[in-house]
Design a protein around this motif. Structure first.
Motif, PDB file in Angstrom:
ATOM      1  N   ILE A 129     -13.663 -16.223  51.688  1.00 44.62           N
ATOM      2  CA  ILE A 129     -13.241 -17.601  51.872  1.00 44.62           C
ATOM      3  C   ILE A 129     -12.312 -17.706  50.731  1.00 44.62           C
ATOM      4  O   ILE A 129     -12.911 -17.930  49.609  1.00 44.62           O
ATOM      5  CB  ILE A 129     -14.359 -18.565  52.190  1.00 44.62           C
ATOM      6  CG1 ILE A 129     -15.273 -18.199  53.311  1.00 44.62           C
ATOM      7  CG2 ILE A 129     -13.894 -19.993  52.236  1.00 44.62           C
ATOM      8  CD1 ILE A 129     -16.471 -19.196  53.286  1.00 44.62           C
ATOM      9  N   ALA A 130     -11.131 -18.408  51.017  1.00 40.04           N
ATOM     10  CA  ALA A 130     -10.265 -18.790  49.764  1.00 40.04           C
ATOM     11  C   ALA A 130     -10.665 -20.041  49.423  1.00 40.04           C
ATOM     12  O   ALA A 130     -10.858 -20.954  50.261  1.00 40.04           O
ATOM     13  CB  ALA A 130      -8.777 -18.830  50.515  1.00 40.04           C
ATOM     14  N   LEU A 131     -11.026 -20.176  48.432  1.00 37.20           N
ATOM     15  CA  LEU A 131     -11.344 -21.615  47.661  1.00 37.20           C
ATOM     16  C   LEU A 131     -10.927 -21.440  46.289  1.00 37.20           C
ATOM     17  O   LEU A 131     -11.404 -20.730  45.412  1.00 37.20           O
ATOM     18  CB  LEU A 131     -13.046 -21.392  47.742  1.00 37.20           C
ATOM     19  CG  LEU A 131     -13.735 -22.842  47.257  1.00 37.20           C
ATOM     20  CD1 LEU A 131     -13.398 -23.721  48.234  1.00 37.20           C
ATOM     21  CD2 LEU A 131     -15.263 -22.406  47.630  1.00 37.20           C
ATOM     22  N   ASP A 132     -10.049 -22.168  46.045  1.00 36.75           N
ATOM     23  CA  ASP A 132      -9.516 -22.496  44.515  1.00 36.75           C
ATOM     24  C   ASP A 132     -10.099 -23.940  44.010  1.00 36.75           C
ATOM     25  O   ASP A 132      -9.684 -24.995  44.395  1.00 36.75           O
ATOM     26  CB  ASP A 132      -8.024 -22.776  44.687  1.00 36.75           C
ATOM     27  CG  ASP A 132      -7.305 -22.797  43.378  1.00 36.75           C
ATOM     28  OD1 ASP A 132      -8.408 -22.660  42.182  1.00 36.75           O
ATOM     29  OD2 ASP A 132      -6.178 -22.813  43.059  1.00 36.75           O
ATOM     30  N   LEU A 133     -10.979 -23.716  43.173  1.00 41.37           N
ATOM     31  CA  LEU A 133     -11.814 -24.954  42.557  1.00 41.37           C
ATOM     32  C   LEU A 133     -11.451 -25.119  41.076  1.00 41.37           C
ATOM     33  O   LEU A 133     -12.089 -25.856  40.421  1.00 41.37           O
ATOM     34  CB  LEU A 133     -13.322 -24.341  42.695  1.00 41.37           C
ATOM     35  CG  LEU A 133     -14.002 -24.406  44.002  1.00 41.37           C
ATOM     36  CD1 LEU A 133     -15.495 -24.098  44.005  1.00 41.37           C
ATOM     37  CD2 LEU A 133     -13.764 -25.708  44.885  1.00 41.37           C
TER      38      LEU A 133
END
Lengths: 157, 293
Positions: free
Chosen positions: B288-292
């Motif tokens: 899952i692409a997830l930029d935090l």
């Protein structure tokens, strides 16, 4: 009430009377007379009592003597072979990886347990393997160098 | 140290029989019990070593796909076991955080559980894998979800003559990721100021089918972050959801205190950061692409 205990220490069979409260460290130092394993903290933080139990490093102060019945213990006295120092011991001498020397027996056994299963450890793996062995002279750099040198020599590179 | 006798019975029935007589303590790895006895923090007139009982030092696959871990097996043996390292890597990683190699070679998962330290490193990952504690007593066996075993710091619901025998983990479905992150001032040999385990399972449509978050060192016992779990459940994991869940874990679920090792506010901040990072790690595993950042 004292109990008779049989186990193998440095490839020799021993049968001794022990108190149920004796730790493995007390068995080694006080009943057998092998004083190379040291008592530092007495609660598993410093690692100076490190020995091998069936090949795995343990803190001898955290094992009851009666728990080792029928098992195999190796102490610092059993590391050198026929008067010949183990490569880890030689490398510690050469690199100056020992200052007061109190932590050295534990360090040698922790390093031996590592090199017995990993012939080419990274610096991180070496540091991880001796994380449970405190050196109060803070000579870690030279200790790590010594273990790496010993690994190289034992591989025959 | 007070005088005691040492017994190593071969069966759980014999062990329970011994535990019912006098002031007895069960012994697994001994890395907590021996210092407690030496310092007089616990007293016993009989020590009952559980390591000769076969089921307590074994790992076996369960018929429904789960795994049962014997409570007295060493952390090293658990971490190295192929069933654990392949299916439950977060538990293997947590077992390698228990003190030094010397300690890991002795300390058991059951001991880490029964000592009931709020900071116990193996507990959050076990809770995320729906660990069920099997307890043997004079009246037979009973089961309890692991998170309900704890009664307070150093206290469990076990009776003096009961033994934690196995920790039964649920089967891991496809599209599932679990991670345990902790914060310690030192890299090795230290106690977590805060620890967070996160598990995310995805349904076929990539919505969250199951979310479990368990916290260490931020309450009197290890704790499920149920508010954060509810936010996640059934939704798609994206930046907004992850930040909201991390905020809920820190502000609604964690109940930290201030002590010599950290302030309550600092612990709360750590729960937020570690939950966020845990969700990011699970997202990474699950593609899952997830930029935090």
């Amino acid at each position: 009430m004292k109990t008779l205990l049989s186990c193998t220490i440095n490839a020799e069979e021993h049968t001794v009377l022990v108190d149920p409260r004796d730790t493995l460290l007390e068995l080694l130092r006080e009943r057998i007379g092998l004083t190379g394993s040291k008592e530092g903290c007495g609660n598993g933080n410093c690692g100076t009592c490190t020995v091998l139990l069936d090949g795995a490093v343990v803190n001898a102060c955290l094992v009851l003597a009666l728990e080792v019945a029928g098992r195999e213990v190796v102490t610092i006295e059993g590391v050198a072979c026929a008067g010949e120092l183990h490569p880890i011991q030689s490398a510690l001498i050469e690199t100056g990886g020992t200052q007061c020397g109190f932590c050295t027996p534990g360090i040698v056994l922790a390093a031996k347990a590592l090199l017995d299963v990993n012939s080419a450890p990274s610096e991180d793996e070496i540091r991880q393997a001796i994380a449970g062995n405190l050196c109060r002279c803070t000579g870690y750099g030279k200790i790590v160098d010594a273990i790496a040198t010993a690994a190289t020599r034992m591989r025959g590179d | 140290m007070r005088n005691f006798i040492y017994l190593a019975p071969p069966s759980i029935e014999d062990a329970i029989g011994e535990l019912r007589r006098g002031r007895a303590r069960a012994l697994a790895g001994g890395t907590d019990l021996l210092p407690q006895l030496r310092e007089g923090r616990r007293n016993a007139d009989r020590i009952v070593d559980l390591k000769r009982i076969a089921e307590l030092v074994a790992i076996r696959a369960l018929p429904q796909g789960g795994v049962a871990i014997g409570a007295a097996l060493s952390a090293t043996s658990v971490a190295r076991h192929p069933l654990i390292s392949a299916r439950y890597p977060a538990i293997a990683a947590a077992a390698r955080l228990l003190g030094s190699v010397q300690v890991q070679n002795r300390a058991s998962l059951g001991g880490n559980v029964c000592n009931a330290a709020p900071s116990a490193d193996v507990v959050p990952a076990l809770i995320c894998h729906e660990a069920d504690a099997e307890i043997a007593g004079a009246g037979g066996r009973r089961h309890t979800p692991l998170e309900q075993l704890f009664a307070g710091p150093g206290r469990t619901v076990l009776q003096a003559d009961e033994v934690l025998t196995t920790l039964c983990l649920a089967a891991v479905p496809p599209r599932s990721a679990t991670t345990y992150l902790r914060f310690t001032p030192r890299r090795e040999m230290d106690i977590a100021i805060a620890g967070v385990a996160v598990r995310i399972d995805l349904a076929e449509d990539r919505a969250i089918a199951l979310a479990r978050i368990a916290l260490a060192s931020v309450a009197p016992t290890p704790l499920r972050a149920t508010s954060a779990e509810r936010l996640l459940q059934g939704n798609k994991l994206d930046r907004e959801l992850a930040l909201a869940a991390a905020g809920a874990a820190a502000n609604d679920d964690a109940r930290p205190i201030s002590d010599t090792r950290a302030s309550a506010d600092y612990r709360r901040s750590l729960v937020e950061v570690l939950t966020r990072r845990g969700l990011a790690a699970c997202a990474h595993t699950l593609d899952i692409a997830l930029d935090l950042r």
